[in-house]
Design a protein around this motif. Structure first.
Motif, mmCIF file in Angstrom:
data_model
loop_
_atom_site.group_PDB
_atom_site.id
_atom_site.type_symbol
_atom_site.label_atom_id
_atom_site.label_comp_id
_atom_site.label_asym_id
_atom_site.label_seq_id
_atom_site.Cartn_x
_atom_site.Cartn_y
_atom_site.Cartn_z
ATOM 1 N N LEU A 1 40.338 60.664 59.147
ATOM 2 C CA LEU A 1 40.406 59.976 60.435
ATOM 3 C C LEU A 1 40.593 58.476 60.242
ATOM 4 C CD1 LEU A 1 37.616 61.853 62.444
ATOM 5 C CD2 LEU A 1 40.090 62.058 62.738
ATOM 6 N N ASP A 2 39.979 57.912 59.199
ATOM 7 C CA ASP A 2 40.121 56.482 58.920
ATOM 8 C C ASP A 2 41.564 56.097 58.603
ATOM 9 O OD1 ASP A 2 37.468 55.703 59.284
ATOM 10 O OD2 ASP A 2 36.936 56.056 57.182
ATOM 11 N N GLN A 3 42.361 57.048 58.165
ATOM 12 C CA GLN A 3 43.746 56.767 57.779
ATOM 13 C C GLN A 3 44.737 56.861 58.944
ATOM 14 O OE1 GLN A 3 44.299 55.642 54.670
ATOM 15 N NE2 GLN A 3 42.082 55.837 54.487
ATOM 16 N N LEU A 4 44.277 57.323 60.090
ATOM 17 C CA LEU A 4 45.180 57.488 61.237
ATOM 18 C C LEU A 4 45.698 56.135 61.726
ATOM 19 C CD1 LEU A 4 43.416 60.138 63.499
ATOM 20 C CD2 LEU A 4 45.507 60.431 62.187
ATOM 21 N N ARG A 5 46.949 56.108 62.085
ATOM 22 C CA ARG A 5 47.560 54.993 62.792
ATOM 23 C C ARG A 5 48.363 55.635 63.902
ATOM 24 N NH1 ARG A 5 44.356 53.477 59.898
ATOM 25 N NH2 ARG A 5 44.308 51.678 58.534
ATOM 26 N N ILE A 6 48.026 55.309 65.138
ATOM 27 C CA ILE A 6 48.672 55.965 66.271
ATOM 28 C C ILE A 6 49.373 54.917 67.118
ATOM 29 C CG2 ILE A 6 48.303 57.345 68.346
ATOM 30 C CD1 ILE A 6 45.807 58.528 66.934
ATOM 31 N N LYS A 7 50.652 55.103 67.308
ATOM 32 C CA LYS A 7 51.431 54.183 68.133
ATOM 33 C C LYS A 7 51.004 54.344 69.591
ATOM 34 C CE LYS A 7 56.103 52.837 69.248
ATOM 35 N NZ LYS A 7 57.524 53.126 69.141
ATOM 36 N N ILE A 8 50.836 53.226 70.264
ATOM 37 C CA ILE A 8 50.467 53.272 71.684
ATOM 38 C C ILE A 8 51.569 54.015 72.438
ATOM 39 C CG2 ILE A 8 50.081 51.891 73.768
ATOM 40 C CD1 ILE A 8 48.718 49.815 71.927
ATOM 41 N N GLY A 9 51.178 55.040 73.162
ATOM 42 C CA GLY A 9 52.108 55.893 73.882
ATOM 43 C C GLY A 9 52.341 57.224 73.198
ATOM 44 N N ASP A 10 52.027 57.330 71.900
ATOM 45 C CA ASP A 10 52.239 58.562 71.149
ATOM 46 C C ASP A 10 50.948 59.363 71.024
ATOM 47 O OD1 ASP A 10 54.839 57.770 70.799
ATOM 48 O OD2 ASP A 10 54.666 57.366 68.649
ATOM 49 N N GLY A 11 51.078 60.676 70.987
ATOM 50 C CA GLY A 11 49.916 61.540 70.825
ATOM 51 C C GLY A 11 48.968 61.441 72.015
ATOM 52 N N VAL A 12 47.856 62.106 71.895
ATOM 53 C CA VAL A 12 46.855 62.099 72.959
ATOM 54 C C VAL A 12 46.225 60.712 73.081
ATOM 55 C CG1 VAL A 12 44.671 63.101 73.746
ATOM 56 C CG2 VAL A 12 46.381 64.561 72.656
ATOM 57 N N THR A 13 45.756 60.187 71.952
ATOM 58 C CA THR A 13 45.075 58.889 71.954
ATOM 59 C C THR A 13 46.011 57.775 72.394
ATOM 60 O OG1 THR A 13 43.578 59.665 70.224
ATOM 61 C CG2 THR A 13 43.789 57.289 70.489
ATOM 62 N N GLY A 14 47.236 57.787 71.911
ATOM 63 C CA GLY A 14 48.210 56.766 72.303
ATOM 64 C C GLY A 14 48.561 56.829 73.777
ATOM 65 N N TRP A 15 48.659 58.054 74.313
ATOM 66 C CA TRP A 15 48.945 58.206 75.740
ATOM 67 C C TRP A 15 47.803 57.630 76.568
ATOM 68 C CZ3 TRP A 15 46.961 60.080 80.204
ATOM 69 C CH2 TRP A 15 47.840 60.239 81.283
ATOM 70 N N VAL A 16 46.574 57.901 76.157
ATOM 71 C CA VAL A 16 45.395 57.385 76.876
ATOM 72 C C VAL A 16 45.423 55.861 76.887
ATOM 73 C CG1 VAL A 16 42.875 57.191 76.756
ATOM 74 C CG2 VAL A 16 43.972 59.426 76.561
ATOM 75 N N ALA A 17 45.764 55.248 75.744
ATOM 76 C CA ALA A 17 45.826 53.785 75.681
ATOM 77 C C ALA A 17 46.933 53.238 76.585
ATOM 78 C CB ALA A 17 46.053 53.324 74.244
ATOM 79 N N ALA A 18 48.071 53.907 76.608
ATOM 80 C CA ALA A 18 49.201 53.428 77.409
ATOM 81 C C ALA A 18 48.982 53.611 78.900
ATOM 82 C CB ALA A 18 50.478 54.157 76.980
ATOM 83 N N ASN A 19 48.241 54.661 79.287
ATOM 84 C CA ASN A 19 48.093 54.998 80.703
ATOM 85 C C ASN A 19 46.710 54.710 81.269
ATOM 86 O OD1 ASN A 19 50.759 56.397 81.452
ATOM 87 N ND2 ASN A 19 50.211 57.261 79.477
#
Length: 180
Positions: free
Chosen positions: A61-79
């Motif tokens: 989990l520490d290695q994850l990098r998620i683009k804002i808008g991508d995936g579940v977490t990125g979608w939550v950040a964008a919206n």
């Protein structure tokens, strides 16, 4: 009572790392999970970076990098909206080893004045494990946590600015007097 204790505990420090560690520890008191990550928006890119993880597979989990808008977490950040009981597989595009480890997640924004400073994502091995009461507790916690995280970020930024020359970005005289 648990939410009160959490808000009191989370607000006790202005250190970002300590604040985030307290948040991940307290989430476990409210919601059953197998993995938890608190992501903060990287100010130099459009990515979310995990700053505190707990539970199973924390190294992954520490290695994850998620683009804002991508995936579940990125979608939550964008919206700036919570998502619950979804497959977290889209979050793990860069870490295929995690795709089979978790079956569902809840992702909730840490937002202050409609500005997202981060996201808490809780992962579980079972599908659709998160209930309405879990979501309400996480929603309440996220509001408290967003304020605490924002305060810690602003404090650390102010501390850094106090010891750095604004024009050159190099340590200033105050830095050398304090840290010699």
């Amino acid at each position: 009572q648990a939410v009160y204790e959490i808000s009191e505990s989370v607000g006790r420090t202005l250190n970002v790392s300590e604040t985030l560690a307290r948040i991940t520890a307290k989430v476990g008191n409210l919601v059953p999970y197998d993995g938890c990550a608190v992501f903060l928006a990287d100010p130099h890119s459009d990515q979310l970076v995990p700053h505190s993880t707990s539970g199973e597979l924390t190294e992954e989990l520490d290695q994850l990098r998620i683009k804002i808008g991508d995936g579940v977490t990125g979608w939550v950040a964008a919206n700036n909206q919570m998502l619950a009981n979804l497959s977290p597989a889209p979050d793990f595009a860069s870490r295929p080893g995690l795709k089979d480890s978790f079956q569902s997640c809840v992702s909730i924004p840490l937002s202050l004045d409609d500005r997202v400073v981060g996201v808490i994502t809780v992962y579980a091995k079972l599908k659709a494990i998160f209930q309405d009461n879990h979501l309400r507790l996480l929603d309440t916690l996220s509001r408290q946590a967003a304020a605490a995280v924002n305060n810690a970020l602003v404090y650390e930024e102010t501390q850094e600015d106090a010891y750095t020359d604004a024009l050159t970005g190099l340590p200033n005289l105050r830095y050398f007097r304090v840290f010699g």
